[in-house]
Every structure is written in structure tokens, then in C-alpha cells.
Design a protein around this motif. Structure first.
Motif, PDB file in Angstrom:
ATOM      1  N   VAL A   8      51.712  42.263  38.647  1.00 35.09           N
ATOM      2  CA  VAL A   8      50.703  42.426  37.605  1.00 35.09           C
ATOM      3  C   VAL A   8      49.831  43.587  38.054  1.00 35.09           C
ATOM      4  O   VAL A   8      49.560  43.741  39.247  1.00 35.09           O
ATOM      5  CB  VAL A   8      49.841  41.153  37.456  1.00 35.09           C
ATOM      6  N   TYR A   9      49.415  44.417  37.115  1.00 31.90           N
ATOM      7  CA  TYR A   9      48.608  45.573  37.472  1.00 31.90           C
ATOM      8  C   TYR A   9      47.513  45.793  36.441  1.00 31.90           C
ATOM      9  O   TYR A   9      47.620  45.366  35.296  1.00 31.90           O
ATOM     10  CB  TYR A   9      49.479  46.825  37.600  1.00 31.90           C
ATOM     11  N   ILE A  10      46.448  46.440  36.904  1.00 37.38           N
ATOM     12  CA  ILE A  10      45.351  46.823  36.019  1.00 37.38           C
ATOM     13  C   ILE A  10      45.200  48.335  36.101  1.00 37.38           C
ATOM     14  O   ILE A  10      45.098  48.904  37.184  1.00 37.38           O
ATOM     15  CB  ILE A  10      44.018  46.141  36.398  1.00 37.38           C
ATOM     16  N   LEU A  11      45.178  48.956  34.942  1.00 39.28           N
ATOM     17  CA  LEU A  11      44.934  50.394  34.822  1.00 39.28           C
ATOM     18  C   LEU A  11      43.554  50.591  34.215  1.00 39.28           C
ATOM     19  O   LEU A  11      43.075  49.747  33.455  1.00 39.28           O
ATOM     20  CB  LEU A  11      45.962  51.042  33.892  1.00 39.28           C
ATOM     21  N   ALA A  12      42.931  51.723  34.516  1.00 36.33           N
ATOM     22  CA  ALA A  12      41.627  52.056  33.949  1.00 36.33           C
ATOM     23  C   ALA A  12      41.621  53.517  33.527  1.00 36.33           C
ATOM     24  O   ALA A  12      42.332  54.342  34.103  1.00 36.33           O
ATOM     25  CB  ALA A  12      40.517  51.822  34.977  1.00 36.33           C
ATOM     26  N   SER A  13      40.814  53.830  32.530  1.00 41.16           N
ATOM     27  CA  SER A  13      40.690  55.216  32.085  1.00 41.16           C
ATOM     28  C   SER A  13      39.788  56.009  33.024  1.00 41.16           C
ATOM     29  O   SER A  13      39.948  57.219  33.168  1.00 41.16           O
ATOM     30  CB  SER A  13      40.144  55.279  30.660  1.00 41.16           C
ATOM     31  N   LYS A  14      38.850  55.321  33.652  1.00 41.69           N
ATOM     32  CA  LYS A  14      37.899  55.909  34.599  1.00 41.69           C
ATOM     33  C   LYS A  14      37.117  54.760  35.208  1.00 41.69           C
ATOM     34  O   LYS A  14      37.348  53.598  34.857  1.00 41.69           O
ATOM     35  CB  LYS A  14      36.957  56.889  33.900  1.00 41.69           C
ATOM     36  N   TRP A  15      36.196  55.055  36.100  1.00 40.24           N
ATOM     37  CA  TRP A  15      35.353  54.005  36.662  1.00 40.24           C
ATOM     38  C   TRP A  15      34.659  53.274  35.516  1.00 40.24           C
ATOM     39  O   TRP A  15      34.060  53.902  34.634  1.00 40.24           O
ATOM     40  CB  TRP A  15      34.304  54.601  37.621  1.00 40.24           C
ATOM     41  N   ASN A  16      34.792  51.965  35.483  1.00 36.98           N
ATOM     42  CA  ASN A  16      34.145  51.106  34.492  1.00 36.98           C
ATOM     43  C   ASN A  16      34.566  51.456  33.061  1.00 36.98           C
ATOM     44  O   ASN A  16      33.841  51.196  32.110  1.00 36.98           O
ATOM     45  CB  ASN A  16      32.618  51.172  34.637  1.00 36.98           C
ATOM     46  N   LYS A  78      36.979  40.705  35.357  1.00 36.44           N
ATOM     47  CA  LYS A  78      37.985  41.728  35.655  1.00 36.44           C
ATOM     48  C   LYS A  78      37.391  42.806  36.562  1.00 36.44           C
ATOM     49  O   LYS A  78      38.025  43.249  37.520  1.00 36.44           O
ATOM     50  CB  LYS A  78      38.506  42.362  34.367  1.00 36.44           C
ATOM     51  N   LEU A  79      36.171  43.230  36.255  1.00 42.37           N
ATOM     52  CA  LEU A  79      35.507  44.241  37.078  1.00 42.37           C
ATOM     53  C   LEU A  79      35.278  43.715  38.491  1.00 42.37           C
ATOM     54  O   LEU A  79      35.467  44.436  39.474  1.00 42.37           O
ATOM     55  CB  LEU A  79      34.188  44.677  36.444  1.00 42.37           C
ATOM     56  N   GLU A  80      34.895  42.459  38.592  1.00 41.11           N
ATOM     57  CA  GLU A  80      34.668  41.835  39.898  1.00 41.11           C
ATOM     58  C   GLU A  80      35.977  41.787  40.701  1.00 41.11           C
ATOM     59  O   GLU A  80      35.982  42.050  41.913  1.00 41.11           O
ATOM     60  CB  GLU A  80      34.120  40.425  39.697  1.00 41.11           C
ATOM     61  N   LEU A  81      37.075  41.482  40.048  1.00 40.98           N
ATOM     62  CA  LEU A  81      38.373  41.457  40.715  1.00 40.98           C
ATOM     63  C   LEU A  81      38.736  42.842  41.244  1.00 40.98           C
ATOM     64  O   LEU A  81      39.136  42.985  42.403  1.00 40.98           O
ATOM     65  CB  LEU A  81      39.451  40.977  39.734  1.00 40.98           C
ATOM     66  N   ILE A  82      38.582  43.846  40.403  1.00 40.94           N
ATOM     67  CA  ILE A  82      38.894  45.222  40.819  1.00 40.94           C
ATOM     68  C   ILE A  82      38.019  45.628  42.003  1.00 40.94           C
ATOM     69  O   ILE A  82      38.507  46.118  43.025  1.00 40.94           O
ATOM     70  CB  ILE A  82      38.692  46.208  39.653  1.00 40.94           C
ATOM     71  N   GLU A  83      36.730  45.411  41.876  1.00 40.22           N
ATOM     72  CA  GLU A  83      35.799  45.860  42.911  1.00 40.22           C
ATOM     73  C   GLU A  83      35.921  45.057  44.200  1.00 40.22           C
ATOM     74  O   GLU A  83      35.551  45.547  45.268  1.00 40.22           O
ATOM     75  CB  GLU A  83      34.378  45.869  42.366  1.00 40.22           C
ATOM     76  N   GLN A  88      35.733  51.371  45.389  1.00 41.74           N
ATOM     77  CA  GLN A  88      35.537  52.779  45.019  1.00 41.74           C
ATOM     78  C   GLN A  88      36.302  53.161  43.752  1.00 41.74           C
ATOM     79  O   GLN A  88      36.245  54.300  43.318  1.00 41.74           O
ATOM     80  CB  GLN A  88      35.977  53.694  46.174  1.00 41.74           C
ATOM     81  N   TRP A  89      37.032  52.217  43.191  1.00 37.70           N
ATOM     82  CA  TRP A  89      37.871  52.471  42.020  1.00 37.70           C
ATOM     83  C   TRP A  89      38.832  53.632  42.289  1.00 37.70           C
ATOM     84  O   TRP A  89      39.049  54.496  41.451  1.00 37.70           O
ATOM     85  CB  TRP A  89      37.026  52.746  40.770  1.00 37.70           C
ATOM     86  N   ARG A  90      39.405  53.647  43.498  1.00 37.14           N
ATOM     87  CA  ARG A  90      40.391  54.678  43.818  1.00 37.14           C
ATOM     88  C   ARG A  90      41.626  54.485  42.947  1.00 37.14           C
ATOM     89  O   ARG A  90      41.992  53.360  42.614  1.00 37.14           O
ATOM     90  CB  ARG A  90      40.827  54.572  45.283  1.00 37.14           C
ATOM     91  N   ASP A  91      42.271  55.577  42.616  1.00 40.91           N
ATOM     92  CA  ASP A  91      43.544  55.511  41.910  1.00 40.91           C
ATOM     93  C   ASP A  91      44.608  55.159  42.947  1.00 40.91           C
ATOM     94  O   ASP A  91      44.853  55.918  43.879  1.00 40.91           O
ATOM     95  CB  ASP A  91      43.855  56.846  41.235  1.00 40.91           C
ATOM     96  N   LEU A  92      45.233  54.013  42.805  1.00 40.60           N
ATOM     97  CA  LEU A  92      46.186  53.506  43.777  1.00 40.60           C
ATOM     98  C   LEU A  92      47.619  53.959  43.487  1.00 40.60           C
ATOM     99  O   LEU A  92      48.562  53.428  44.063  1.00 40.60           O
ATOM    100  CB  LEU A  92      46.128  51.975  43.806  1.00 40.60           C
ATOM    101  N   THR A  93      47.775  54.951  42.631  1.00 45.14           N
ATOM    102  CA  THR A  93      49.104  55.399  42.236  1.00 45.14           C
ATOM    103  C   THR A  93      49.967  55.772  43.426  1.00 45.14           C
ATOM    104  O   THR A  93      51.114  55.334  43.537  1.00 45.14           O
ATOM    105  CB  THR A  93      49.019  56.579  41.253  1.00 45.14           C
TER     106      THR A  93
END
Length: 101
Positions: A8-16, A78-83, A88-93
Motif C-alpha cells: 500500500v502506498y501514499i502519494l502526495a502532490s507536495k507537502w500537505n 493520514k498526515l500523522e501516519l506520513i509524518e 520531512q515529506w521526502r519523496d521516497l521514489t
């Protein structure tokens, strides 16, 4: 030969920014498809390309159950899980592309 695992993965357009939750049997391949905008859809339309969170599972059924659970979370959860794992909301690609079992 590489071994793939359901994830399972979460993508974001940018921080927050805009979030997208997905499930796949091959995270590295799916990440590449999203990154290159190879398919029309939500992630292409809204520029949601940063991999900010992922979790691997032993079975696809477990991954699908987790995806459904995450989709029911309120945005704050969701934000709490990511953080919690990626403050740092690094792109983990690149981490995902290099992941192999």
C-alpha cells in the motif's frame, strides 16, 4: 530475479497537498507508472507523484484490507501516519525503486 510483495502506498502532490492511496503487487513498477504519467487518472490530473509512505504485506488480501482502512482515515490521521515515518515529506521514489527482496 527480483521478488515482489504486495504494498500500500501514499502519494502526495507536495507537502500537505493532495493525497492518493493505492495498492499494488509490484511497488517499484507501479511507482514508475505514476512517475511517468503513463496512465490517465487522478494522479496524472492532479500531479500527485511524490511517494511519501508505503507498507509491504505478505498477501494481497492484507494489502487491500490496509488500503481500505487507510482510505477511511480522516485527513489528519493520514498526515500523522506520513509524518510518523517521513517527517520531512521526502519523496521516497528512489528508495522504492531500489527496494528488492
Amino acid at each position: 530475479m527480483r521478488v515482489v510483495k504486495p504494498a500500500v502506498y501514499i502519494l502526495a502532490s507536495k507537502w500537505n497537498g493532495t493525497l492518493y492511496i493505492g495498492v499494488t503487487g509490484d511497488l517499484a513498477a507501479r511507482v514508475s507508472i505514476h512517475r511517468q504519467d503513463l496512465e490517465d487518472g487522478f494522479t496524472k490530473r492532479y500531479g500527485v507523484h511524490m511517494r511519501v509512505h508505503y507498507e509491504h504485506f505478505d498477501t494481497m488480501l492484507d494489502a487491500i484490507a490496509r488500503e481500505k482502512q487507510l482510505k477511511k482515515f480522516r485527513r489528519a490521521a493520514k498526515l500523522e501516519l506520513i509524518e510518523g515515518s517521513n517527517p520531512q515529506w521526502r519523496d521516497l521514489t528512489s528508495e522504492v525503486q531500489n527496494w528488492r527482496s
